[in-house]
Design a protein around this motif. Structure first.
Motif, PDB file in Angstrom:
ATOM      1  N   UNK A  24       0.860  -1.175   0.000  1.00 14.21           N
ATOM      2  CA  UNK A  24       0.000   0.000   0.000  1.00 14.21           C
ATOM      3  C   UNK A  24       0.902   1.233   0.000  1.00 14.21           C
ATOM      4  N   UNK A  25       0.505   2.271  -0.729  1.00 14.45           N
ATOM      5  CA  UNK A  25       1.310   3.493  -0.756  1.00 14.45           C
ATOM      6  C   UNK A  25       1.288   4.203   0.594  1.00 14.45           C
ATOM      7  N   UNK A  26       0.233   3.997   1.390  1.00 16.10           N
ATOM      8  CA  UNK A  26       0.142   4.625   2.707  1.00 16.10           C
ATOM      9  C   UNK A  26       1.183   4.088   3.686  1.00 16.10           C
ATOM     10  N   UNK A  27       1.790   2.946   3.381  1.00 15.99           N
ATOM     11  CA  UNK A  27       2.816   2.389   4.261  1.00 15.99           C
ATOM     12  C   UNK A  27       4.084   3.242   4.279  1.00 15.99           C
ATOM     13  N   UNK A  28       4.199   4.188   3.355  1.00 14.55           N
ATOM     14  CA  UNK A  28       5.342   5.101   3.359  1.00 14.55           C
ATOM     15  C   UNK A  28       5.354   5.976   4.611  1.00 14.55           C
ATOM     16  N   UNK A  29       4.197   6.191   5.220  1.00 17.16           N
ATOM     17  CA  UNK A  29       4.132   7.015   6.433  1.00 17.16           C
ATOM     18  C   UNK A  29       4.715   6.309   7.648  1.00 17.16           C
ATOM     19  N   UNK A  30       4.850   4.982   7.574  1.00 16.33           N
ATOM     20  CA  UNK A  30       5.408   4.218   8.690  1.00 16.33           C
ATOM     21  C   UNK A  30       6.653   3.446   8.250  1.00 16.33           C
ATOM     22  N   UNK A  31       7.374   3.965   7.266  1.00 15.31           N
ATOM     23  CA  UNK A  31       8.563   3.313   6.722  1.00 15.31           C
ATOM     24  C   UNK A  31       9.568   2.992   7.824  1.00 15.31           C
ATOM     25  N   UNK A  32       9.964   1.732   7.902  1.00 12.30           N
ATOM     26  CA  UNK A  32      10.960   1.298   8.875  1.00 12.30           C
ATOM     27  C   UNK A  32      10.437   1.085  10.282  1.00 12.30           C
ATOM     28  N   UNK A  33       9.165   1.352  10.507  1.00  9.91           N
ATOM     29  CA  UNK A  33       8.590   1.185  11.845  1.00  9.91           C
ATOM     30  C   UNK A  33       7.967  -0.196  11.987  1.00  9.91           C
ATOM     31  N   UNK A  34       7.901  -0.656  13.226  1.00 12.15           N
ATOM     32  CA  UNK A  34       7.199  -1.900  13.514  1.00 12.15           C
ATOM     33  C   UNK A  34       5.699  -1.603  13.551  1.00 12.15           C
ATOM     34  N   UNK A  35       4.918  -2.426  12.865  1.00 11.74           N
ATOM     35  CA  UNK A  35       3.464  -2.238  12.792  1.00 11.74           C
ATOM     36  C   UNK A  35       2.767  -3.545  13.145  1.00 11.74           C
ATOM     37  N   UNK A  49      -3.367  -2.894   8.416  1.00 12.41           N
ATOM     38  CA  UNK A  49      -2.117  -2.478   9.045  1.00 12.41           C
ATOM     39  C   UNK A  49      -2.425  -1.364  10.040  1.00 12.41           C
ATOM     40  N   UNK A  50      -1.927  -1.539  11.264  1.00  9.42           N
ATOM     41  CA  UNK A  50      -2.119  -0.552  12.332  1.00  9.42           C
ATOM     42  C   UNK A  50      -0.782  -0.225  12.972  1.00  9.42           C
ATOM     43  N   UNK A  51      -0.673   1.000  13.494  1.00  8.82           N
ATOM     44  CA  UNK A  51       0.513   1.361  14.282  1.00  8.82           C
ATOM     45  C   UNK A  51       0.480   0.570  15.581  1.00  8.82           C
ATOM     46  N   UNK A  52       1.562   0.587  16.316  1.00 10.86           N
ATOM     47  CA  UNK A  52       1.644  -0.168  17.563  1.00 10.86           C
ATOM     48  C   UNK A  52       0.660   0.354  18.606  1.00 10.86           C
ATOM     49  N   UNK A  53       0.229   1.622  18.489  1.00 13.08           N
ATOM     50  CA  UNK A  53      -0.758   2.156  19.429  1.00 13.08           C
ATOM     51  C   UNK A  53      -2.189   1.793  19.041  1.00 13.08           C
TER      52      UNK A  53
END
Length: 78
Positions: A24-35, A49-53
């Motif tokens: 997904x192109x939106x995954x660029x906002x969490x590049x390199x982060x654990x999700x 896909x969700x952030x850790x919070x």
């Protein structure tokens, strides 16, 4: 209802899981982060896909960044 979750790292707009790539192109906002990747055990075509919070990032699609090597004829595309 309930969907199992796994932790993954978003790399180049993709998350990987169970020998599949989800894009997904939106995954660029969490590049390199654990999700957190939520999946349906009966439908492997997309994951949530969700952030850790717990905040929502996107719905990633299985092989969403793939294109055919050769164009398809109109009849075959239908």
């Amino acid at each position: 209802m309930f969907k199992p979750e796994v932790k993954r790292v978003a790399v180049r707009g993709e998350v990987r899981g169970f020998n599949n790539r989800y894009f997904s192109t939106e995954l660029a906002t969490v590049e390199g982060e654990e999700v957190r990747v939520c999946f349906d055990i009966h439908d492997p075509h997309s994951v949530i896909v969700r952030r850790m919070d717990g905040s929502w990032v996107c719905d990633a699609i299985w092989d969403g960044n793939k294109v055919d090597a050769f164009p398809k004829p109109y009849v075959e595309a239908l």
